[in-house]
Motif scaffolding. Structure first.
Motif, PDB file in Angstrom:
ATOM      1  N   PRO A 154       8.560   5.479   0.813  1.00 38.43           N
ATOM      2  CA  PRO A 154       8.694   6.819   1.387  1.00 38.43           C
ATOM      3  C   PRO A 154       9.230   6.839   2.804  1.00 38.43           C
ATOM      4  CG  PRO A 154       6.403   6.140   1.390  1.00 38.43           C
ATOM      5  CD  PRO A 154       7.164   5.074   0.659  1.00 38.43           C
ATOM      6  N   VAL A 155       9.401   5.692   3.443  1.00 35.36           N
ATOM      7  CA  VAL A 155       9.865   5.650   4.828  1.00 35.36           C
ATOM      8  C   VAL A 155      10.962   4.608   4.953  1.00 35.36           C
ATOM      9  CG1 VAL A 155       7.708   6.453   5.850  1.00 35.36           C
ATOM     10  CG2 VAL A 155       8.022   4.026   5.378  1.00 35.36           C
ATOM     11  N   ARG A 156      11.527   4.509   6.142  1.00 36.10           N
ATOM     12  CA  ARG A 156      12.586   3.542   6.410  1.00 36.10           C
ATOM     13  C   ARG A 156      12.032   2.126   6.351  1.00 36.10           C
ATOM     14  NH1 ARG A 156      17.013   5.682   9.167  1.00 36.10           N
ATOM     15  NH2 ARG A 156      17.261   3.817  10.423  1.00 36.10           N
ATOM     16  N   GLY A 157      12.921   1.189   6.032  1.00 40.77           N
ATOM     17  CA  GLY A 157      12.490  -0.179   5.790  1.00 40.77           C
ATOM     18  C   GLY A 157      11.819  -0.861   6.959  1.00 40.77           C
ATOM     19  N   ASN A 158      12.150  -0.458   8.198  1.00 41.00           N
ATOM     20  CA  ASN A 158      11.577  -1.164   9.337  1.00 41.00           C
ATOM     21  C   ASN A 158      10.192  -0.660   9.731  1.00 41.00           C
ATOM     22  OD1 ASN A 158      12.508   1.292  10.186  1.00 41.00           O
ATOM     23  ND2 ASN A 158      13.351   0.558  12.120  1.00 41.00           N
ATOM     24  N   ILE A 159       9.717   0.451   9.144  1.00 39.89           N
ATOM     25  CA  ILE A 159       8.382   0.943   9.470  1.00 39.89           C
ATOM     26  C   ILE A 159       7.492   1.014   8.230  1.00 39.89           C
ATOM     27  CG2 ILE A 159       9.202   2.258  11.452  1.00 39.89           C
ATOM     28  CD1 ILE A 159       8.922   4.780   9.777  1.00 39.89           C
ATOM     29  N   VAL A 160       7.893   0.322   7.149  1.00 34.96           N
ATOM     30  CA  VAL A 160       7.094   0.351   5.929  1.00 34.96           C
ATOM     31  C   VAL A 160       5.724  -0.261   6.181  1.00 34.96           C
ATOM     32  CG1 VAL A 160       6.923  -0.541   3.592  1.00 34.96           C
ATOM     33  CG2 VAL A 160       9.069   0.370   4.388  1.00 34.96           C
ATOM     34  N   SER A 161       5.678  -1.434   6.812  1.00 32.14           N
ATOM     35  CA  SER A 161       4.396  -2.083   7.049  1.00 32.14           C
ATOM     36  C   SER A 161       3.535  -1.284   8.009  1.00 32.14           C
ATOM     37  CB  SER A 161       4.615  -3.502   7.588  1.00 32.14           C
ATOM     38  OG  SER A 161       5.377  -3.481   8.779  1.00 32.14           O
ATOM     39  N   TRP A 162       4.150  -0.589   8.951  1.00 34.93           N
ATOM     40  CA  TRP A 162       3.367   0.247   9.877  1.00 34.93           C
ATOM     41  C   TRP A 162       2.656   1.356   9.110  1.00 34.93           C
ATOM     42  CZ3 TRP A 162       2.556   5.193  11.233  1.00 34.93           C
ATOM     43  CH2 TRP A 162       1.863   5.436  12.405  1.00 34.93           C
TER      44      TRP A 162
ATOM     45  N   TYR B   7       0.818  -1.211   0.000  1.00 31.64           N
ATOM     46  CA  TYR B   7       0.000   0.000   0.000  1.00 31.64           C
ATOM     47  C   TYR B   7       0.853   1.263   0.000  1.00 31.64           C
ATOM     48  CZ  TYR B   7      -4.096  -2.854   1.070  1.00 31.64           C
ATOM     49  OH  TYR B   7      -5.102  -3.781   1.010  1.00 31.64           O
ATOM     50  N   THR B   8       2.030   1.209   0.576  1.00 30.91           N
ATOM     51  CA  THR B   8       2.864   2.407   0.666  1.00 30.91           C
ATOM     52  C   THR B   8       3.387   2.855  -0.686  1.00 30.91           C
ATOM     53  OG1 THR B   8       4.844   1.092   1.104  1.00 30.91           O
ATOM     54  CG2 THR B   8       3.562   1.810   2.999  1.00 30.91           C
ATOM     55  N   VAL B   9       3.418   1.957  -1.662  1.00 27.21           N
ATOM     56  CA  VAL B   9       3.876   2.318  -3.001  1.00 27.21           C
ATOM     57  C   VAL B   9       2.730   2.306  -4.007  1.00 27.21           C
ATOM     58  CG1 VAL B   9       6.239   1.545  -2.614  1.00 27.21           C
ATOM     59  CG2 VAL B   9       4.554  -0.081  -3.463  1.00 27.21           C
TER      60      VAL B   9
ATOM     61  N   ALA C 283       0.541  11.057   6.771  1.00 21.92           N
ATOM     62  CA  ALA C 283       1.088  10.361   5.605  1.00 21.92           C
ATOM     63  C   ALA C 283      -0.021   9.721   4.778  1.00 21.92           C
ATOM     64  CB  ALA C 283       2.094   9.309   6.057  1.00 21.92           C
ATOM     65  N   ALA C 284      -1.120   9.318   5.429  1.00 25.20           N
ATOM     66  CA  ALA C 284      -2.212   8.706   4.685  1.00 25.20           C
ATOM     67  C   ALA C 284      -2.833   9.686   3.706  1.00 25.20           C
ATOM     68  CB  ALA C 284      -3.275   8.199   5.671  1.00 25.20           C
ATOM     69  N   VAL C 285      -3.077  10.919   4.151  1.00 24.07           N
ATOM     70  CA  VAL C 285      -3.656  11.920   3.270  1.00 24.07           C
ATOM     71  C   VAL C 285      -2.703  12.247   2.126  1.00 24.07           C
ATOM     72  CG1 VAL C 285      -4.380  14.335   3.146  1.00 24.07           C
ATOM     73  CG2 VAL C 285      -5.153  12.906   5.016  1.00 24.07           C
ATOM     74  N   SER C 286      -1.413  12.313   2.423  1.00 18.51           N
ATOM     75  CA  SER C 286      -0.438  12.594   1.373  1.00 18.51           C
ATOM     76  C   SER C 286      -0.438  11.505   0.309  1.00 18.51           C
ATOM     77  CB  SER C 286       0.964  12.725   1.989  1.00 18.51           C
ATOM     78  OG  SER C 286       0.988  13.758   2.941  1.00 18.51           O
ATOM     79  N   ALA C 287      -0.514  10.252   0.753  1.00 21.20           N
ATOM     80  CA  ALA C 287      -0.536   9.143  -0.209  1.00 21.20           C
ATOM     81  C   ALA C 287      -1.799   9.167  -1.056  1.00 21.20           C
ATOM     82  CB  ALA C 287      -0.420   7.810   0.537  1.00 21.20           C
ATOM     83  N   LEU C 288      -2.935   9.433  -0.428  1.00 25.30           N
ATOM     84  CA  LEU C 288      -4.182   9.477  -1.180  1.00 25.30           C
ATOM     85  C   LEU C 288      -4.194  10.645  -2.165  1.00 25.30           C
ATOM     86  CD1 LEU C 288      -6.734   8.653   1.643  1.00 25.30           C
ATOM     87  CD2 LEU C 288      -5.920   7.155  -0.143  1.00 25.30           C
ATOM     88  N   ALA C 289      -3.642  11.781  -1.741  1.00 22.46           N
ATOM     89  CA  ALA C 289      -3.590  12.926  -2.636  1.00 22.46           C
ATOM     90  C   ALA C 289      -2.709  12.642  -3.854  1.00 22.46           C
ATOM     91  CB  ALA C 289      -3.075  14.149  -1.884  1.00 22.46           C
ATOM     92  N   ALA C 290      -1.579  11.957  -3.630  1.00 20.66           N
ATOM     93  CA  ALA C 290      -0.712  11.600  -4.748  1.00 20.66           C
ATOM     94  C   ALA C 290      -1.400  10.669  -5.731  1.00 20.66           C
ATOM     95  CB  ALA C 290       0.577  10.978  -4.228  1.00 20.66           C
ATOM     96  N   LEU C 291      -2.183   9.727  -5.190  1.00 18.95           N
ATOM     97  CA  LEU C 291      -2.907   8.801  -6.063  1.00 18.95           C
ATOM     98  C   LEU C 291      -3.959   9.522  -6.891  1.00 18.95           C
ATOM     99  CD1 LEU C 291      -3.333   5.790  -3.645  1.00 18.95           C
ATOM    100  CD2 LEU C 291      -1.911   5.876  -5.668  1.00 18.95           C
ATOM    101  N   ARG C 292      -4.642  10.472  -6.290  1.00 20.91           N
ATOM    102  CA  ARG C 292      -5.665  11.212  -7.022  1.00 20.91           C
ATOM    103  C   ARG C 292      -5.050  12.074  -8.120  1.00 20.91           C
ATOM    104  NH1 ARG C 292      -8.125  12.259  -1.647  1.00 20.91           N
ATOM    105  NH2 ARG C 292      -9.789  10.748  -1.369  1.00 20.91           N
ATOM    106  N   LEU C 293      -3.883  12.670  -7.823  1.00 11.34           N
ATOM    107  CA  LEU C 293      -3.194  13.446  -8.855  1.00 11.34           C
ATOM    108  C   LEU C 293      -2.771  12.563 -10.024  1.00 11.34           C
ATOM    109  CD1 LEU C 293      -0.995  15.835  -6.673  1.00 11.34           C
ATOM    110  CD2 LEU C 293      -3.020  16.430  -8.000  1.00 11.34           C
ATOM    111  N   ALA C 294      -2.273  11.365  -9.717  1.00 10.06           N
ATOM    112  CA  ALA C 294      -1.886  10.438 -10.775  1.00 10.06           C
ATOM    113  C   ALA C 294      -3.081  10.015 -11.614  1.00 10.06           C
ATOM    114  CB  ALA C 294      -1.202   9.210 -10.172  1.00 10.06           C
ATOM    115  N   GLN C 295      -4.227   9.821 -10.955  1.00 17.53           N
ATOM    116  CA  GLN C 295      -5.447   9.451 -11.678  1.00 17.53           C
ATOM    117  C   GLN C 295      -5.884  10.584 -12.608  1.00 17.53           C
ATOM    118  OE1 GLN C 295      -8.702   8.625  -9.111  1.00 17.53           O
ATOM    119  NE2 GLN C 295     -10.131   8.158 -10.752  1.00 17.53           N
TER     120      GLN C 295
END
Length: 460
Positions: A355-363, A127-129, A444-456
């Motif tokens: 977008p984040v360090r490898g140990n907190i990607v799943s978080w 989901y992070t990517v 970070a959730a809003v930022s990710a959703l905003a990026a997806l909407r811009l790509a769409q």
């Protein structure tokens, strides 16, 4: 703006070495703490030692440990009322069922959480990517696991794992230092190390000094090791032999302070070769690159190119400097050389930069997932848990849909997609848009959703 907004969920990512805990919608975890029990007057006790080191798990003892550990997390770092917030637990699908049931019993019975959801961290990492098809390689403390995600569905029959992770590097460092490590005492005299160093010291050395060397130097190092081994065999037979291959110049040595007791001299050879165990094939021809390639070969043919071009790394071991570049070089080299990987010759490998360090990607993936609010039927409530005598249903443990949500005909479920949010070429599709507004705007959730909407919008 509504006067009352629903409280966001608590996200727990219980790792083998570190635990990440925080509130969904926030840009980062509130705390990253070692997964150990801190008992006053006693040495720290590992929380997950019973799971990975003993054949049988004492459930009562595990529940007592989890209760103490969750009290430490809730009332020191989170400082929220556990009765008001549902919980999302990021966990590996290969975890024992007794471990999931113990977590559910502690959170639902002792802490009275409204509901709990077990989400596989490999799926959350994708989901992070914003990729619905990806291959996630999680290299953590005890083992490395490669799991393909196709159209938002974990392909369980294609998973591959190997004990090539942080503990393997730990043992390599311990062996190298025991063989030729020197301790410079306070009077300046070097003394050979005869005892094993503490685990915390080795872990600190691994983080601060070790790195993954580049592909060309690694080939020279392996050729030098092979020449040494062949020369040793000849000397045992009474034949004079010289080492034909030359080892490249090692990197600079490092001085590690030992808390006033002296200074540990770490050779450059240790810094460079400790992580080579992850990429050198053993007698079973197994390494991290072969782990990835074998997992892709188990997947359908039409999905292999998409998986190869969407590699996602997670776990603390993947944060070693040079890890991703070396893995990419090894993958391309194996596909070009070894016959068993010829079917993947047309694939182009690419590693996603998360977008984040490898140990907190799943978080972070769980935080985005919780903000979408599309999983009420997948949560386990206290009433359900009590009625089923403290046992979790199979659809929860195996990440399947509950029976009432299964289609009557197999054709009704297109491409194996489930009721999870679908991250596809057309953008992010969710069943509820109003829940996104309850997330803080700087999250970070809003930022990710905003990026997806811009790509769409750009594609349209």
């Amino acid at each position: 703006m509504p006067l009352h907004q629903p409280l966001t969920a608590v996200v727990l990512d219980i790792g083998q070495a570190y635990t990440k805990v925080g509130i969904a919608g926030e840009p980062a975890p509130r705390a990253i703490v070692p997964t150990v029990l801190k008992i006053h007057g006693h040495q720290d006790e590992p929380l997950l030692a019973d799971i990975f080191e003993t054949p049988k798990i004492d459930k009562k003892l595990l529940i007592r440990k989890l209760k103490t550990f969750f009290e430490y997390l809730y009332f020191k770092f989170l400082q929220v009322n556990p009765k008001n917030r549902r919980v999302i637990v990021c966990e590996s699908f290969a975890n024992p069922t007794v471990f999931r049931e113990s977590i559910a019993e502690v959170l639902l019975i002792h802490f009275s959480a409204p509901s709990i959801l077990f989400a596989p961290h490999h799926l959350l990492t994708s989901y992070t990517v914003a990729a619905d098809t990806a291959l996630v390689l999680d290299s953590s403390e005890y083992e490395s696991v490669a799991l393909p995600i196709i159209e938002g569905t974990p392909i369980l029959w294609a998973w591959r794992s190997a004990p090539l992770a942080g503990r393997a590097i730990h043992r390599q460092i311990q062996t190298f230092i025991r063989a030729g490590g020197l301790m410079q005492t306070q009077d300046g005299n070097p003394v050979k190390i005869t005892e094993d160093l503490p685990h915390s010291v080795i872990q600190d050395i691994r983080v601060k000094s070790c790195f993954v060397t580049e592909h060309g130097r690694a080939r020279e190092i392996q050729a030098h090791k092979l020449a040494q081994w062949e020369a040793a065999l000849k000397r045992e037979k009474g034949v004079e032999a010289q080492i034909s291959a030359r080892r490249p110049t090692p990197p600079p040595d490092m001085v590690y302070p030992m808390g006033g007791q002296g200074r540990l001299m770490i050779p450059g050879l240790v810094r460079e070769e400790a992580a080579e165990i992850l990429f050198e094939q053993d007698n079973d021809r197994l390494s991290l690159p072969t782990l990835v390639l074998d997992s892709i070969l188990k997947c359908p043919v039409d999905s292999r190119k998409a998986l190869a071009s969407n590699l996602v790394l997670s776990g603390g071991t993947s944060m070693l400097p040079g890890f991703s570049h070396r893995l990419l070089s090894e993958l391309e080299d194996l596909v070009a050389i070894e016959e068993r990987y010829k079917p993947l010759s047309e694939c182009r490998f690419r590693i996603h930069s998360t977008p984040v360090r490898g140990n907190i990607v799943s978080w972070l993936g769980a935080s985005i997932y919780a903000s979408l609010d599309t999983f009420p039927h997948r949560s386990i409530t206290k009433e359900y848990f009590i009625e089923n005598k403290h046992r979790l249903p199979d659809w929860c443990v195996l990440d399947l849909q509950p029976p009432e949500f299964q289609p009557e005909k197999p054709a009704a479920m297109k491409s194996g997609r489930k009721s999870l949010p679908y991250l596809g070429s057309s953008g992010l599709r969710t069943s509820s848009r109003s829940s996104v507004g309850s997330v803080p705007r700087n999250s970070a959730a809003v930022s990710a959703l905003a990026a997806l909407r811009l790509a769409q919008a750009a594609k349209k």
